[in-house]
Design an enzyme around this catalytic site. Structure first.
Site, PDB file in Angstrom:
ATOM      1  N   ASP A  11      22.049  42.932  74.696  1.00 38.27           N
ATOM      2  CA  ASP A  11      22.051  41.566  75.197  1.00 38.27           C
ATOM      3  C   ASP A  11      23.073  41.549  76.336  1.00 38.27           C
ATOM      4  OD1 ASP A  11      21.648  38.745  75.300  1.00 38.27           O
ATOM      5  OD2 ASP A  11      23.454  38.458  74.096  1.00 38.27           O
ATOM      6  N   ASP A  13      24.951  38.248  78.103  1.00 36.07           N
ATOM      7  CA  ASP A  13      26.059  37.310  77.918  1.00 36.07           C
ATOM      8  C   ASP A  13      26.672  37.501  76.530  1.00 36.07           C
ATOM      9  OD1 ASP A  13      25.795  35.360  80.359  1.00 36.07           O
ATOM     10  OD2 ASP A  13      23.764  35.587  79.588  1.00 36.07           O
ATOM     11  N   TYR A  47      26.450  26.462  73.078  1.00 41.21           N
ATOM     12  CA  TYR A  47      25.000  26.362  73.197  1.00 41.21           C
ATOM     13  C   TYR A  47      24.388  27.532  73.977  1.00 41.21           C
ATOM     14  CZ  TYR A  47      26.076  21.495  71.969  1.00 41.21           C
ATOM     15  OH  TYR A  47      26.551  20.351  71.350  1.00 41.21           O
ATOM     16  N   ASP A 170      25.409  39.682  70.347  1.00 41.64           N
ATOM     17  CA  ASP A 170      26.493  38.879  69.777  1.00 41.64           C
ATOM     18  C   ASP A 170      25.973  37.680  69.001  1.00 41.64           C
ATOM     19  OD1 ASP A 170      25.581  37.571  72.145  1.00 41.64           O
ATOM     20  OD2 ASP A 170      27.418  36.391  72.199  1.00 41.64           O
TER      21      ASP A 170
END
Length: 218
Positions: A11, A13, A47, A170
């Site tokens: 992933d 970010d 979010y 994460d």
């Protein structure tokens, strides 16, 4: 326990880059433009990880699909122009990627909910673009994570079985995507995702620093 892998899928970010502050700054800018209450950066960051539609829906009060369609291009333009102001690589990321790529038999990929042009720009600015063999963003799939489509696309591209790959993320959506594709899974606890949800998703490996991944794969 060490796992033999020929493909490491990351992933973006919260795993490779600490991008929360720039994402939050861009969203605060757009909230101001639309005369919305300005949320704290911490709330906005909570979010992150499920795509831009999810981010806007949670940041804008009384948000409908028409509003999301209005906001997305404005948000993306501002973020693209300000994507690497405070964004940095996490500690030991470059060294870890360099080590993984030192093995000619090991491929690396990003499967991210961030648009590909933006991901490639950030990778280039931060000097690590050369360590990735493939980048899959939302425009290349019909369904984003936790759907396994992006991971399966990478597996098919490199003609590798899922058992020879590991998904590193994460967030629980990364772990679920990996499990749904049949890969090994690794949860990083230093990222932007909800840690409790990550733990509940039960990845095969937990690490608190990306360099620790090298202790688990060969």
């Amino acid at each position: 326990m060490r796992y033999h892998v020929n493909l490491v899928i990351f992933d973006f970010d919260g795993v490779i880059i600490d991008s929360g502050q720039d994402i939050a700054g861009a969203m605060q800018h757009v909230l101001k433009q639309f005369n919305q209450p300005i949320l704290t950066r911490e709330e906005i960051i909570s979010y992150v990880g499920h795509g831009v539609g999810h981010l806007i829906r949670n940041c804008f009060s009384g948000c409908d699909d028409d509003t999301i369609e209005q906001v997305i291009p404005i948000y993306r333009k501002h973020y693209l122009e300000n994507a690497v102001v405070e964004t940095r690589l996490y500690e030991h990321v470059e060294e870890t990627l360099k080590h993984i790529k030192s093995s000619e038999s090991t491929k690396t990929a990003l499967v991210t909910n961030k648009p590909e042009d933006l991901a490639l720009k950030i990778l280039e600015v931060l000097g690590v673009k050369q360590y990735f063999d493939m980048v899959v963003g939302p425009e290349s799939v019909k369904k984003m994570k936790p759907d396994p489509e992006g991971i399966i696309q990478v597996l098919e591209h490199f003609k590798l079985p899922a058992q020879q790959a590991i998904m590193v993320g994460d967030s629980y959506v990364d772990v679920e995507a990996g499990k749904n594709a049949g890969t090994l899974t690794c949860g990083v606890t230093y990222g932007l995702g909800n840690r409790e949800e990550l733990i509940k998703s039960s990845p095969d490996i937990f690490i608190s620093d990306l360099a620790e991944l090298l202790e688990h794969i060969q």
